[in-house]
Design an enzyme around this catalytic site. Sequence first.
Site, PDB file in Angstrom:
ATOM      1  N   LYS A 109      41.335  53.071  39.837  1.00  0.00           N
ATOM      2  CA  LYS A 109      42.694  52.451  39.944  1.00  0.00           C
ATOM      3  C   LYS A 109      43.682  53.463  39.670  1.00  0.00           C
ATOM      4  O   LYS A 109      44.774  53.570  40.213  1.00  0.00           O
ATOM      5  CB  LYS A 109      42.846  51.212  38.952  1.00  0.00           C
ATOM      6  CG  LYS A 109      42.056  50.247  39.652  1.00  0.00           C
ATOM      7  CD  LYS A 109      41.847  48.858  39.100  1.00  0.00           C
ATOM      8  CE  LYS A 109      41.408  47.645  39.846  1.00  0.00           C
ATOM      9  NZ  LYS A 109      40.573  46.616  38.910  1.00  0.00           N
ATOM     10  N   LYS A 111      36.711  50.567  53.705  1.00  0.00           N
ATOM     11  CA  LYS A 111      36.145  49.283  53.011  1.00  0.00           C
ATOM     12  C   LYS A 111      37.200  48.307  53.021  1.00  0.00           C
ATOM     13  O   LYS A 111      38.440  48.636  52.858  1.00  0.00           O
ATOM     14  CB  LYS A 111      35.926  49.883  51.544  1.00  0.00           C
ATOM     15  CG  LYS A 111      35.318  48.539  50.739  1.00  0.00           C
ATOM     16  CD  LYS A 111      35.232  49.011  49.351  1.00  0.00           C
ATOM     17  CE  LYS A 111      34.788  47.725  48.701  1.00  0.00           C
ATOM     18  NZ  LYS A 111      35.615  47.263  47.450  1.00  0.00           N
ATOM     19  N   LYS A 150      42.145  44.225  49.549  1.00  0.00           N
ATOM     20  CA  LYS A 150      43.545  44.160  49.510  1.00  0.00           C
ATOM     21  C   LYS A 150      44.145  45.170  49.177  1.00  0.00           C
ATOM     22  O   LYS A 150      45.487  45.429  49.507  1.00  0.00           O
ATOM     23  CB  LYS A 150      43.496  42.824  48.621  1.00  0.00           C
ATOM     24  CG  LYS A 150      43.352  43.140  47.145  1.00  0.00           C
ATOM     25  CD  LYS A 150      43.612  41.906  46.259  1.00  0.00           C
ATOM     26  CE  LYS A 150      43.035  42.178  44.880  1.00  0.00           C
ATOM     27  NZ  LYS A 150      41.470  42.252  45.026  1.00  0.00           N
TER      28      LYS A 150
END
Length: 329
Positions: free
Chosen positions: A108, A187, A190
């Site tokens: 992230k 992939k 969102k």
Amino acid sequence: MLSGIQPSGRLHLGNYFGALRQHLELQRENEAFYFIASYHALTTIHDAIELRDLTNAVALDYLALGLDPEKTTLFRQADVPQVTELCWILSCVTPMGMLERAVSYKDKVAQGLSPNHGLFAYPVLQAADILIYLSELVPVGQDQKQHIEMTRDIAVKFNNEFGKTFVVPEARILESTAVVPGVDGRKMSKSYDNQIGIFEEGKPLKKKVMGIVTDPTPVEEPKDPETSTPFLLLRLMADSAETAEWETRYRAGGMGYGEAKKRLLELIDENFGPYRERRKELADNPAYVEEVLVEGGRRARAVAEPVMERVREATGLQIGYAPDKRFTG
Ligand code: ADP
Ligand code: TRP
């Protein structure tokens, strides 16, 4: 058995084939607790209306797709605040080095997300989610494997330091589906904004499916199905005879990707169409959905609170707490 799903966006086909579908199948043979990880979503969503709406949307998705609230406990994570209390206690036995090695955190940050402490501590809260219900089995996708390993390490560490309290859970890795690709071939996620929602329909759905990115191989030439997004999505829903037929047609040449996309659209409608009405009915009945979640929260707290009493005693935070309600197992 316990699993959670973050309400950090509307659920998509990757979430369905990678997690939800198996959760729904597993509820038949297991006593299952499924929760909507609203505290986890707060690490990235800072808009009250959005978090509330996304939380409700996950509940509607589960219920419309066949979660049986009589048999399976569906609840909001934040309806069991004991889990944040346990999270702090577990933080005090969690080595920093373990969190620094967390792949999901590093990913992230690499994606450019500016990290807050909640994001860093995310695996500790996940451990609390699992351990507080004395869960034995945790069905999750491959990407969550490390988090379950951390949970096991934290449980063992706590048990060694304070006496046997927690069950050391096992991951049940859901691997029936490989990674589901999104409309751009990466992939489905969102974070890439390449998702097809489980409950998308009509024109917007058609536009997305027909817009799936494909390579410029001319119609007459042979094509490789294994690298083609329309085929990879289609085979998640087509039966084996139809899948084999498409493979042959791809390899033979003379077939355009448009044909596969049209069939994919039909398959999405056939598969999810029957659940769309149910979802609309549920959306028109928010009082019922709220009742399911409130009852789920009540059941979850009834398991969590006695475990917390044991934890408060074991750690010395509260000696002799509620002696008539001692932990029994
Ligand atoms: P996103 O990547 O959209 O943020 P999440 O990380 O919230 O999705 O995914 C929740 C769960 O759904 C994951 O643990 C994983 O099991 C499953 N999942 C998500 N995307 C995919 C995908 N493209 N293919 C297969 N499974 C997926
Ligand atoms: N981290 C999980 C995911 O992104 C969601 C989650 C939170 C979870 N707590 C959990 C999954 C406990 C299983 C058990 O998919």
